[in-house]
Scaffold this motif. Structure first.
Motif, PDB file in Angstrom:
ATOM      1  N   MET A   1      -5.146  13.455 -56.571  1.00  0.00           N
ATOM      2  CA  MET A   1      -5.139  14.838 -55.796  1.00  0.00           C
ATOM      3  C   MET A   1      -6.038  15.165 -54.650  1.00  0.00           C
ATOM      4  O   MET A   1      -7.151  15.683 -55.457  1.00  0.00           O
ATOM      5  N   PRO A   2      -5.547  15.084 -53.277  1.00  0.00           N
ATOM      6  CA  PRO A   2      -6.798  15.221 -51.982  1.00  0.00           C
ATOM      7  C   PRO A   2      -7.359  16.578 -52.359  1.00  0.00           C
ATOM      8  O   PRO A   2      -8.494  16.685 -52.079  1.00  0.00           O
ATOM      9  N   GLN A   3      -6.764  18.195 -52.951  1.00  0.00           N
ATOM     10  CA  GLN A   3      -7.680  19.146 -53.455  1.00  0.00           C
ATOM     11  C   GLN A   3      -8.041  19.048 -54.127  1.00  0.00           C
ATOM     12  O   GLN A   3      -9.331  20.119 -54.111  1.00  0.00           O
ATOM     13  N   ASN A   7      -7.692  11.375 -59.397  1.00  0.00           N
ATOM     14  CA  ASN A   7      -6.324  10.429 -59.556  1.00  0.00           C
ATOM     15  C   ASN A   7      -5.543  10.889 -59.940  1.00  0.00           C
ATOM     16  O   ASN A   7      -5.899  11.029 -61.649  1.00  0.00           O
ATOM     17  N   ARG A   8      -4.172  11.016 -60.159  1.00  0.00           N
ATOM     18  CA  ARG A   8      -2.787  11.148 -61.119  1.00  0.00           C
ATOM     19  C   ARG A   8      -2.342   9.315 -60.603  1.00  0.00           C
ATOM     20  O   ARG A   8      -1.629   9.071 -60.143  1.00  0.00           O
ATOM     21  N   LYS A   9      -1.570   9.317 -62.595  1.00  0.00           N
ATOM     22  CA  LYS A   9      -0.756   8.202 -62.465  1.00  0.00           C
ATOM     23  C   LYS A   9       0.173   9.313 -62.268  1.00  0.00           C
ATOM     24  O   LYS A   9       0.489  10.522 -63.287  1.00  0.00           O
ATOM     25  N   ILE A  10       1.103   8.427 -62.122  1.00  0.00           N
ATOM     26  CA  ILE A  10       2.972   9.593 -61.261  1.00  0.00           C
ATOM     27  C   ILE A  10       3.506   8.882 -62.131  1.00  0.00           C
ATOM     28  O   ILE A  10       3.745   6.989 -61.694  1.00  0.00           O
ATOM     29  N   ILE A  69       3.777  13.660 -63.959  1.00  0.00           N
ATOM     30  CA  ILE A  69       2.454  13.794 -63.394  1.00  0.00           C
ATOM     31  C   ILE A  69       1.749  13.713 -64.522  1.00  0.00           C
ATOM     32  O   ILE A  69       1.946  13.907 -65.605  1.00  0.00           O
ATOM     33  N   GLU A  70       0.712  12.316 -65.038  1.00  0.00           N
ATOM     34  CA  GLU A  70       0.031  12.307 -66.430  1.00  0.00           C
ATOM     35  C   GLU A  70      -1.258  13.401 -66.211  1.00  0.00           C
ATOM     36  O   GLU A  70      -1.768  14.507 -65.364  1.00  0.00           O
ATOM     37  N   ASN A  71      -1.437  14.364 -67.606  1.00  0.00           N
ATOM     38  CA  ASN A  71      -2.347  15.295 -67.566  1.00  0.00           C
ATOM     39  C   ASN A  71      -3.702  14.245 -67.478  1.00  0.00           C
ATOM     40  O   ASN A  71      -3.574  12.888 -67.504  1.00  0.00           O
ATOM     41  N   GLY A  72      -4.411  15.420 -66.826  1.00  0.00           N
ATOM     42  CA  GLY A  72      -6.033  15.228 -66.660  1.00  0.00           C
ATOM     43  C   GLY A  72      -6.970  15.201 -68.430  1.00  0.00           C
ATOM     44  O   GLY A  72      -8.462  14.959 -67.578  1.00  0.00           O
ATOM     45  N   GLY A  73      -6.526  14.563 -68.964  1.00  0.00           N
ATOM     46  CA  GLY A  73      -7.627  14.514 -70.555  1.00  0.00           C
ATOM     47  C   GLY A  73      -7.491  15.959 -70.889  1.00  0.00           C
ATOM     48  O   GLY A  73      -8.126  16.994 -70.421  1.00  0.00           O
ATOM     49  N   ALA A  74      -8.856  16.035 -70.199  1.00  0.00           N
ATOM     50  CA  ALA A  74     -10.522  16.594 -70.076  1.00  0.00           C
ATOM     51  C   ALA A  74     -10.019  18.048 -69.273  1.00  0.00           C
ATOM     52  O   ALA A  74     -10.498  19.350 -69.489  1.00  0.00           O
ATOM     53  N   VAL A 101       3.239  20.448 -54.085  1.00  0.00           N
ATOM     54  CA  VAL A 101       4.842  20.484 -52.620  1.00  0.00           C
ATOM     55  C   VAL A 101       3.406  19.808 -51.440  1.00  0.00           C
ATOM     56  O   VAL A 101       4.425  19.479 -50.684  1.00  0.00           O
ATOM     57  N   GLN A 102       2.406  19.797 -51.447  1.00  0.00           N
ATOM     58  CA  GLN A 102       2.364  19.455 -49.946  1.00  0.00           C
ATOM     59  C   GLN A 102       2.019  17.658 -50.008  1.00  0.00           C
ATOM     60  O   GLN A 102       1.807  17.316 -49.115  1.00  0.00           O
ATOM     61  N   ASN A 103       1.728  17.403 -50.633  1.00  0.00           N
ATOM     62  CA  ASN A 103       1.408  16.193 -51.279  1.00  0.00           C
ATOM     63  C   ASN A 103       2.376  14.733 -52.240  1.00  0.00           C
ATOM     64  O   ASN A 103       3.347  14.016 -51.215  1.00  0.00           O
ATOM     65  N   LEU A 104       3.225  15.116 -53.202  1.00  0.00           N
ATOM     66  CA  LEU A 104       3.530  14.442 -54.029  1.00  0.00           C
ATOM     67  C   LEU A 104       5.040  14.685 -53.791  1.00  0.00           C
ATOM     68  O   LEU A 104       5.810  13.700 -53.680  1.00  0.00           O
ATOM     69  N   LYS A 105       4.927  15.679 -52.666  1.00  0.00           N
ATOM     70  CA  LYS A 105       6.796  16.264 -52.896  1.00  0.00           C
ATOM     71  C   LYS A 105       6.833  15.020 -51.277  1.00  0.00           C
ATOM     72  O   LYS A 105       8.353  14.331 -51.579  1.00  0.00           O
TER      73      LYS A 105
END
Length: 325
Positions: A1-3, A7-10, A69-74, A101-105
């Motif tokens: 997630m550059p924003q 990083n997140r596993k999809i 999208i996996e959640n980020g835990g903490a 919206v801007q990267n994943l989709k």
């Protein structure tokens, strides 16, 4: 997630016939991927999204792609809240939704056979995932046409109500609200307040579904049970009617109705007009035909329904109807 420089596993679910067909499919974006497909990775039980969608496919559903999208835990709380809470913090939700919206989709649409337009793109989540899904569809009404809002954490911030009011209705959407009466004492009233807010800014009753369950709890087992009918209400009816010609000028009365609904303006048809009643979660409650421009409601229990009228000439109308005693 550059924003957010994270990083997140999809996780990706593909319909059973994806590898053997050349069809394109709607897409449903979901949160908390760890809880959707596998008990081993879940917090307290999985939703069985893959099993449910496979079963619906076998029963005639057209299929859908799920991007989870996996959640980020903490970081979960921060990423699923668009505004901060004085006691709990948070507030990264805007950047999280921008990532979707801007990267994943764009990546998903470029690499999978998707129906990328707004009517075929949905988002769904529970608890804080319900809150961020509601924020996403209101902020990006040109991107998301459907949202499943299960047990939303509207208590987190009143800013969500102000955001809906200031943004208003910008596109036609479908939003399904689901909650259990065994959740917090504020859950159903908060959800009702949000439903009323959406109606006040221009969203029609036909665009919104509101369902509560007496036994529903803030738990994965409840969301697992409610996922299939919520998905069906969001996606199924529009699929059935796709390509049909909508009626204009149809009149109907009374609404609310007790035992008979009267119609005026139905075009002549070589065969009887079909009438199907769906409850708030898209489940078929009654199927009949129109006779003498009337429909009997005597065997329907009290409640809100979507009445779909359809004939062999692919003309149709959808009526939001309340049945009372």
């Amino acid at each position: 997630m550059p924003q957010l420089n994270r990083n997140r596993k999809i996780w990706v679910y593909l319909p059973p016939d994806y590898a053997t067909s050349n069809r394109s499919y709607p897409v449903l974006y979901m949160h908390d991927a760890q809880n959707l497909f596998d008990d081993a990775t879940s917090f307290s039980g999985e939703w069985q999204v893959d099993e449910s969608l496979n079963r619906l496919f076998e029963e005639g559903d057209n299929g859908i792609i799920v991007i989870a999208i996996e959640n980020g835990g903490a970081d979960r709380l921060a990423e699923m809240t668009p505004w901060s809470n004085p006691s709990y913090g948070g507030g990264d939700g805007e950047a999280y939704v921008d990532f979707i919206v801007q990267n994943l989709k764009p990546y998903v649409d470029a690499n999978l056979r998707t129906l990328a337009d707004q009517p075929h793109t949905g988002i769904m989540g529970s608890s804080l995932g319900g809150l961020i899904s509601l924020y996403a569809i209101i902020r990006y009404q040109e991107v998301f046409g459907k949202a499943g809002i299960l047990s939303p954490s509207l208590w987190f911030t009143d800013d969500i109500y102000n955001f809906v009011t200031s943004t208003g209705k910008q596109a036609d959407v479908r939003i399904a609200f689901v909650a259990g009466e065994q959740e917090s004492s504020d859950m159903v009233p908060d959800m009702q307040a949000m439903y009323n807010t959406l109606r006040n800014v221009g969203f029609s009753a036909d665009e919104l579904s509101f369902a509560t369950d007496a036994d529903g709890q803030h738990s994965e087992w409840y969301w697992r049970r409610e996922f299939p009918p919520t998905y069906q209400w969001l996606f199924q009816t529009s699929t059935v009617l796709e390509g049909s010609v909508q009626l204009r000028g149809l009149r109907y009365w009374p609404n609310p109705s007790v035992d008979t609904l009267y119609l005026e303006g139905l075009p002549a048809s070589n065969s009887a007009w079909q009438a199907r009643f769906y409850d708030g979660l898209g489940r078929l409650a009654k199927s009949t035909v129109v006779q003498n421009d009337q429909i009997s409601l005597r065997d329907l229990i009290s409640g809100h329904y979507y009445l779909v009228l359809h004939n062999e000439n692919d003309q149709w109308a959808v009526i939001h109807l309340q049945k009372v005693e």
